[in-house]
Design a protein around this motif. Structure first.
Motif, PDB file in Angstrom:
ATOM      1  N   LEU A  23       0.819  -1.058  -0.228  1.00  0.00           N
ATOM      2  CA  LEU A  23      -0.059  -0.047  -0.067  1.00  0.00           C
ATOM      3  C   LEU A  23       0.972   1.261  -0.085  1.00  0.00           C
ATOM      4  CD1 LEU A  23      -2.679  -1.001   2.659  1.00  0.00           C
ATOM      5  CD2 LEU A  23      -3.068  -0.558   0.348  1.00  0.00           C
ATOM      6  N   MET A  24       1.835   1.354   0.835  1.00  0.00           N
ATOM      7  CA  MET A  24       2.830   2.582   1.111  1.00  0.00           C
ATOM      8  C   MET A  24       3.508   2.586  -0.231  1.00  0.00           C
ATOM      9  SD  MET A  24       1.768   4.151   3.474  1.00  0.00           S
ATOM     10  CE  MET A  24       3.120   5.369   3.304  1.00  0.00           C
ATOM     11  N   GLU A  25       3.874   1.559  -0.919  1.00  0.00           N
ATOM     12  CA  GLU A  25       4.619   1.634  -2.342  1.00  0.00           C
ATOM     13  C   GLU A  25       3.675   2.659  -3.236  1.00  0.00           C
ATOM     14  OE1 GLU A  25       6.090  -1.500  -5.339  1.00  0.00           O
ATOM     15  OE2 GLU A  25       6.643  -1.881  -3.293  1.00  0.00           O
ATOM     16  N   LEU A  26       2.316   2.267  -3.288  1.00  0.00           N
ATOM     17  CA  LEU A  26       1.426   2.869  -4.194  1.00  0.00           C
ATOM     18  C   LEU A  26       1.187   4.261  -3.666  1.00  0.00           C
ATOM     19  CD1 LEU A  26      -1.032  -0.069  -4.681  1.00  0.00           C
ATOM     20  CD2 LEU A  26       0.279   1.096  -6.543  1.00  0.00           C
ATOM     21  N   VAL A  27       1.323   4.628  -2.512  1.00  0.00           N
ATOM     22  CA  VAL A  27       1.072   6.008  -1.927  1.00  0.00           C
ATOM     23  C   VAL A  27       2.187   6.623  -2.086  1.00  0.00           C
ATOM     24  CG1 VAL A  27       0.869   7.267   0.351  1.00  0.00           C
ATOM     25  CG2 VAL A  27      -0.400   5.380   0.000  1.00  0.00           C
ATOM     26  N   ARG A  28       3.575   6.232  -2.041  1.00  0.00           N
ATOM     27  CA  ARG A  28       4.675   6.870  -2.357  1.00  0.00           C
ATOM     28  C   ARG A  28       4.822   7.304  -3.838  1.00  0.00           C
ATOM     29  NH1 ARG A  28       7.063   3.276   1.039  1.00  0.00           N
ATOM     30  NH2 ARG A  28       6.946   4.008   3.373  1.00  0.00           N
ATOM     31  N   ALA A  29       4.308   6.369  -4.633  1.00  0.00           N
ATOM     32  CA  ALA A  29       4.398   6.571  -5.997  1.00  0.00           C
ATOM     33  C   ALA A  29       3.632   7.874  -6.606  1.00  0.00           C
ATOM     34  CB  ALA A  29       3.837   5.463  -6.860  1.00  0.00           C
ATOM     35  N   ASN A  30       2.609   8.282  -5.715  1.00  0.00           N
ATOM     36  CA  ASN A  30       1.773   9.488  -5.953  1.00  0.00           C
ATOM     37  C   ASN A  30       1.210   9.429  -7.300  1.00  0.00           C
ATOM     38  OD1 ASN A  30       0.761  11.929  -5.263  1.00  0.00           O
ATOM     39  ND2 ASN A  30       2.379  13.046  -5.911  1.00  0.00           N
ATOM     40  N   HIS A  31       0.651   8.525  -7.506  1.00  0.00           N
ATOM     41  CA  HIS A  31      -0.479   8.038  -8.602  1.00  0.00           C
ATOM     42  C   HIS A  31      -1.465   9.264  -8.597  1.00  0.00           C
ATOM     43  CE1 HIS A  31       1.939   4.562  -9.943  1.00  0.00           C
ATOM     44  NE2 HIS A  31       1.589   3.985  -8.733  1.00  0.00           N
ATOM     45  N   PRO A  32      -1.695   9.832  -9.923  1.00  0.00           N
ATOM     46  CA  PRO A  32      -3.089  10.659  -9.948  1.00  0.00           C
ATOM     47  C   PRO A  32      -4.443   9.725  -9.697  1.00  0.00           C
ATOM     48  CG  PRO A  32      -2.374  10.261 -12.225  1.00  0.00           C
ATOM     49  CD  PRO A  32      -1.288   9.756 -11.138  1.00  0.00           C
ATOM     50  N   ILE A  33      -5.358  10.147  -9.281  1.00  0.00           N
ATOM     51  CA  ILE A  33      -6.770   9.412  -9.000  1.00  0.00           C
ATOM     52  C   ILE A  33      -7.762  10.553  -9.577  1.00  0.00           C
ATOM     53  CG2 ILE A  33      -8.508   8.718  -7.497  1.00  0.00           C
ATOM     54  CD1 ILE A  33      -6.178   8.408  -5.270  1.00  0.00           C
ATOM     55  N   GLY A  57     -19.015   6.010  -6.615  1.00  0.00           N
ATOM     56  CA  GLY A  57     -19.732   7.407  -6.486  1.00  0.00           C
ATOM     57  C   GLY A  57     -19.403   8.254  -5.141  1.00  0.00           C
ATOM     58  N   GLY A  58     -18.322   7.618  -4.524  1.00  0.00           N
ATOM     59  CA  GLY A  58     -17.936   8.263  -3.366  1.00  0.00           C
ATOM     60  C   GLY A  58     -16.831   9.229  -3.707  1.00  0.00           C
ATOM     61  N   THR A  59     -16.110   9.952  -2.646  1.00  0.00           N
ATOM     62  CA  THR A  59     -15.319  11.001  -2.765  1.00  0.00           C
ATOM     63  C   THR A  59     -13.841  10.549  -2.495  1.00  0.00           C
ATOM     64  OG1 THR A  59     -15.759  12.005  -0.565  1.00  0.00           O
ATOM     65  CG2 THR A  59     -17.063  12.794  -2.296  1.00  0.00           C
ATOM     66  N   HIS A  60     -13.026  11.078  -3.320  1.00  0.00           N
ATOM     67  CA  HIS A  60     -11.514  10.616  -2.945  1.00  0.00           C
ATOM     68  C   HIS A  60     -10.591  11.748  -3.078  1.00  0.00           C
ATOM     69  CE1 HIS A  60     -14.230   7.859  -5.210  1.00  0.00           C
ATOM     70  NE2 HIS A  60     -13.656   6.710  -4.614  1.00  0.00           N
ATOM     71  N   VAL A  61      -9.306  11.562  -2.616  1.00  0.00           N
ATOM     72  CA  VAL A  61      -8.174  12.674  -2.994  1.00  0.00           C
ATOM     73  C   VAL A  61      -8.027  12.540  -4.424  1.00  0.00           C
ATOM     74  CG1 VAL A  61      -7.521  12.948  -0.517  1.00  0.00           C
ATOM     75  CG2 VAL A  61      -6.521  10.941  -1.723  1.00  0.00           C
ATOM     76  N   ALA A  62      -7.153  13.285  -4.592  1.00  0.00           N
ATOM     77  CA  ALA A  62      -6.897  13.629  -6.046  1.00  0.00           C
ATOM     78  C   ALA A  62      -5.369  12.829  -6.605  1.00  0.00           C
ATOM     79  CB  ALA A  62      -6.563  14.873  -6.682  1.00  0.00           C
ATOM     80  N   SER A  63      -4.666  12.338  -5.516  1.00  0.00           N
ATOM     81  CA  SER A  63      -3.650  11.462  -5.811  1.00  0.00           C
ATOM     82  C   SER A  63      -3.303  10.586  -4.617  1.00  0.00           C
ATOM     83  CB  SER A  63      -2.293  12.585  -6.062  1.00  0.00           C
ATOM     84  OG  SER A  63      -1.816  12.999  -4.683  1.00  0.00           O
ATOM     85  N   THR A  64      -2.676   9.565  -4.795  1.00  0.00           N
ATOM     86  CA  THR A  64      -2.444   8.472  -3.874  1.00  0.00           C
ATOM     87  C   THR A  64      -1.521   9.084  -2.808  1.00  0.00           C
ATOM     88  OG1 THR A  64      -0.290   7.473  -5.184  1.00  0.00           O
ATOM     89  CG2 THR A  64      -2.566   6.585  -5.244  1.00  0.00           C
ATOM     90  N   GLY A  65      -0.665  10.114  -2.978  1.00  0.00           N
ATOM     91  CA  GLY A  65       0.213  10.750  -2.091  1.00  0.00           C
ATOM     92  C   GLY A  65      -0.549  11.482  -1.216  1.00  0.00           C
ATOM     93  N   GLU A  66      -1.480  12.062  -1.394  1.00  0.00           N
ATOM     94  CA  GLU A  66      -2.297  12.746  -0.436  1.00  0.00           C
ATOM     95  C   GLU A  66      -3.215  11.906   0.592  1.00  0.00           C
ATOM     96  OE1 GLU A  66      -5.130  15.771  -1.510  1.00  0.00           O
ATOM     97  OE2 GLU A  66      -4.546  15.428  -3.523  1.00  0.00           O
ATOM     98  N   ILE A  67      -2.921  10.481   0.460  1.00  0.00           N
ATOM     99  CA  ILE A  67      -3.523   9.583   1.412  1.00  0.00           C
ATOM    100  C   ILE A  67      -2.703   9.635   2.728  1.00  0.00           C
ATOM    101  CG2 ILE A  67      -3.945   7.077   1.952  1.00  0.00           C
ATOM    102  CD1 ILE A  67      -4.568   6.695  -1.033  1.00  0.00           C
ATOM    103  N   GLY A  68      -1.421   9.664   2.459  1.00  0.00           N
ATOM    104  CA  GLY A  68      -0.635   9.771   3.476  1.00  0.00           C
ATOM    105  C   GLY A  68      -0.367   8.393   4.171  1.00  0.00           C
ATOM    106  N   GLU A  69       0.501   8.385   5.354  1.00  0.00           N
ATOM    107  CA  GLU A  69       0.734   7.239   5.894  1.00  0.00           C
ATOM    108  C   GLU A  69      -0.071   6.463   6.321  1.00  0.00           C
ATOM    109  OE1 GLU A  69       4.302   7.159   8.555  1.00  0.00           O
ATOM    110  OE2 GLU A  69       4.719   5.194   7.834  1.00  0.00           O
ATOM    111  N   ILE A  70      -0.610   5.282   5.806  1.00  0.00           N
ATOM    112  CA  ILE A  70      -1.332   4.341   6.410  1.00  0.00           C
ATOM    113  C   ILE A  70      -0.959   2.799   6.762  1.00  0.00           C
ATOM    114  CG2 ILE A  70      -3.334   5.326   5.371  1.00  0.00           C
ATOM    115  CD1 ILE A  70      -3.082   3.218   2.995  1.00  0.00           C
ATOM    116  N   HIS A  71      -1.622   2.071   7.504  1.00  0.00           N
ATOM    117  CA  HIS A  71      -1.056   0.839   7.628  1.00  0.00           C
ATOM    118  C   HIS A  71      -2.395  -0.344   7.916  1.00  0.00           C
ATOM    119  CE1 HIS A  71      -1.896   2.034  11.702  1.00  0.00           C
ATOM    120  NE2 HIS A  71      -1.912   0.594  12.129  1.00  0.00           N
ATOM    121  N   ILE A  72      -1.947  -1.517   7.710  1.00  0.00           N
ATOM    122  CA  ILE A  72      -3.097  -2.517   8.092  1.00  0.00           C
ATOM    123  C   ILE A  72      -3.152  -2.644   9.641  1.00  0.00           C
ATOM    124  CG2 ILE A  72      -3.988  -4.973   7.549  1.00  0.00           C
ATOM    125  CD1 ILE A  72      -4.503  -3.090   4.975  1.00  0.00           C
ATOM    126  N   GLY A  73      -4.323  -2.727   9.951  1.00  0.00           N
ATOM    127  CA  GLY A  73      -4.061  -2.603  11.582  1.00  0.00           C
ATOM    128  C   GLY A  73      -4.344  -4.073  11.999  1.00  0.00           C
TER     129      GLY A  73
END
Ligand SMILES: [Zn+2]
Length: 247
Positions: free
Chosen positions: A151-161, A209-225
């Motif tokens: 997941l963090m690899e995809l976040v750091r790649a900062n792909h557009p959404i 139909g939901g709302t999302h940020v415009a790039s994966t980088g904006e998600i920031g740090e996340i983890h599987i709890g």
């Protein structure tokens, strides 16, 4: 008769304030506008909260947003003891932006999880602190450390959404776009919104139909709890913000 509310958040999920006109107030005090930036609860994402400001500066607190008789009718549910506006009145709208941004980051994170775990989805629920996605998989074989790293690899790649629209017929012709096992995307309106990740949707695209940020980088740090076993062929993945806690 159901009203049809222009869902401004569908085209611009970053709009925090706008103006709208009251077109109806239902028997339970729910306020219906000609247009809105308040997302209505659906698809596992909770509806927005926020404020409506009247011409005299007084405020109406919005405790929840839901859909009415039809999916196109959006009802703003006021908190207790709020004034009721008049039909025809113009109001200034302001969503609770910090809360919405958390939900947009989390919702986008759920999409990334379906890329890392490409299995049929049986349920999902987005919240500010903790979100979950349930998959139809007999044995996880996944560790939370591995999934977090991917997941963090995809976040750091900062792909557009971004969004793109397809017709009902195109969706029927591409059934693999639909990852949800139980929920069919709404059809019959002629067009369906796809949420795409990566240039030319190279990472993912799925109806949503939901709302999302415009790039994966904006998600920031996340983890599987947690990865929980929910029945023989179901695994529930919980996503949380921040770095994975030690042990
Ligand atoms: Zn989505």
């Amino acid at each position: 008769m159901a009203f049809s509310t222009e869902a401004v958040f569908r085209e611009d999920s970053y709009l925090r304030e706008t103006e709208a006109k009251v077109v109806g107030v239902n028997e339970r005090g729910g306020i219906i506008l000609d247009r809105t930036i308040f997302y209505a609860t659906s698809g596992g994402q909770p509806g927005d909260t926020g404020l409506m400001v009247r011409d005299d500066g007084s405020q109406i607190a919005v405790a929840a947003t839901i859909t009415g008789e039809s999916k196109d009718e959006i009802i703003h549910v006021p908190a207790l003891h709020q004034a009721i506006p008049e039909v025809g009145e113009r109001l200034r709208l302001a969503i609770d932006w910090p809360r919405r941004l958390l939900l947009m980051r989390m919702h986008a994170a759920c999409h990334l999880l379906t890329v890392v775990c490409p299995y049929p989805i049986t349920g999902a629920s987005v919240h500010e602190e903790d979100s979950r996605v349930d998959f139809d998989i007999p044995d996880a074989g996944f560790t939370k450390e591995d999934v977090t790293a991917q997941l963090m690899e995809l976040v750091r790649a900062n792909h557009p959404i971004y969004n793109s629209w397809i017709s009902d017929a195109e969706l029927v012709a591409n059934p693999t776009l639909v990852k949800s096992k139980n929920v069919r995307p709404p059809s019959g309106t002629g067009k369906i919104r796809l949420v795409c990740i990566g240039d030319n949707a190279s990472i993912d695209s799925q109806p949503c139909g939901g709302t999302h940020v415009a790039s994966t980088g904006e998600i920031g740090e996340i983890h599987i709890g947690k990865i929980e076993k929910k029945g023989r062929e179901n695994r529930r993945f919980r996503i949380r913000f921040g770095a994975m806690p030690a042990n």
